[in-house]
Design a protein around this motif. Structure first.
Motif, short mmCIF file in Angstrom:
data_model
loop_
_atom_site.label_atom_id
_atom_site.label_comp_id
_atom_site.label_asym_id
_atom_site.label_seq_id
_atom_site.Cartn_x
_atom_site.Cartn_y
_atom_site.Cartn_z
N ASP A 11 74.52 40.18 39.33
CA ASP A 11 74.79 41.48 38.37
C ASP A 11 77.13 40.84 38.64
O ASP A 11 77.29 41.95 38.25
N GLY A 12 77.18 40.52 39.52
CA GLY A 12 79.08 40.40 39.93
C GLY A 12 79.29 41.32 40.67
O GLY A 12 80.61 41.40 41.03
N VAL A 13 78.40 41.95 41.74
CA VAL A 13 78.63 43.25 42.35
C VAL A 13 79.41 42.38 43.70
O VAL A 13 78.37 41.32 44.05
N LYS A 14 80.63 42.71 44.31
CA LYS A 14 81.23 42.11 45.41
C LYS A 14 80.96 42.51 46.92
O LYS A 14 81.02 43.33 46.36
N PHE A 15 80.25 41.68 47.79
CA PHE A 15 80.04 42.33 49.14
C PHE A 15 81.13 41.49 50.09
O PHE A 15 81.63 39.82 48.97
N TYR A 16 81.25 42.04 50.38
CA TYR A 16 82.66 41.38 51.92
C TYR A 16 82.00 41.28 53.68
O TYR A 16 80.83 42.50 53.67
N HIS A 17 81.96 40.65 54.31
CA HIS A 17 81.16 40.69 55.35
C HIS A 17 82.53 40.86 57.03
O HIS A 17 83.27 40.47 56.91
N ALA A 18 82.09 42.11 57.36
CA ALA A 18 82.62 42.70 58.67
C ALA A 18 82.71 41.78 59.88
O ALA A 18 83.41 41.45 60.27
N ASN A 19 80.81 42.07 60.46
CA ASN A 19 80.90 41.09 61.69
C ASN A 19 79.12 41.18 61.54
O ASN A 19 78.95 41.01 59.93
N ASP A 20 79.28 40.17 62.28
CA ASP A 20 77.16 39.26 62.42
C ASP A 20 76.83 40.65 61.40
O ASP A 20 75.60 39.79 60.56
N THR A 21 76.50 42.25 61.33
CA THR A 21 75.27 42.65 60.88
C THR A 21 76.12 43.87 59.44
O THR A 21 75.23 44.06 58.99
#
Ligand code: HQG
Length: 179
Positions: free
Chosen positions: A154-164
């Motif tokens: 649906d277009g929500v952006k996710f960002y990776h901080a670390n492995d988990t």
């Protein structure tokens, strides 16, 4: 050296109040490692601090909170500074989790997940991390399951901080699939 105490102070400097250390985060949260060391050394506790100590602090930590790259160091998540840290977005796993105390559930069901005092909402790819996060506030936290796949579609952006750990600006209640 008390590496846990050091990690807490470094987190405070790099996540919350860098100006107290005469530091300025760049748009991705980096600061010059020598400037951080110089500033921390003003405190008697850290007068012999060097780069190796910061490397050991990261290595010994139970979670990957900070990273060093060449002459820079940054916190990977948790920021509350006024200037929002820019993160590159990435496709998340289909499901992510969030641990929270029972007393927040009603408000979360109504408003969704909001970042409160931090810049982003923090989610995790495994339930163990979510339980740990929730346990900071309650003995038996509720673990929310988030339909990250649908949110991402649906277009929500996710960002990776670390492995988990994954970051997101907010999560609408419709993506909370189970508790
Ligand atoms: C809750 C630590 C009411 C949310 C942890 C959480 C993590 C709502 C609290 C990282 C709400 C915010 C982040 C709503 C969200 N109504 N309550 N609509 N939306 N909340 O500390 O995720 O160990 O800012 O459920 O381990 O607990 O320091 O976020 O309970 O990884 O490295 O509002 O910080 O990392 O609390 O924790 P926080 P968090 P470190």
């Amino acid at each position: 050296m008390d590496y846990m105490k050091l990690s807490k102070e470094v987190s405070f400097a790099l996540r919350h109040e860098p100006w107290k250390y005469e530091l300025e985060l760049d748009e991705n949260g980096w600061v010059d490692i020598d400037q951080l060391i110089e500033s921390l050394r003003c405190d008697r506790k850290w007068k012999s601090l060097d780069r190796k100590d910061l490397e050991i602090m990261i290595e010994k930590s139970d979670k990957k909170r900070h990273e060093i790259h060449n002459s820079k160091i940054r916190a990977l998540y948790g920021h509350s500074t006024p200037q929002k840290i820019v993160k590159a977005d990435k496709i998340p796993p289909d499901v992510l989790y969030h641990g929270t105390p029972k007393y927040f559930i009603e408000s979360i069901r109504e408003k969704g997940l909001i970042p409160k005092s931090r810049q982003y909402v923090h989610l995790s790819s495994d339930t163990e991390t979510a339980i740990q996060v929730g346990k900071r506030r309650a003995e038996n936290p509720i673990i929310l399951k988030i339909n990250a796949k649908q949110a991402s579609i649906d277009g929500v952006k996710f960002y990776h901080a670390n492995d988990t750990i994954w970051l997101v600006d907010s999560i609408d209640p419709k993506y909370i699939i189970e508790k």
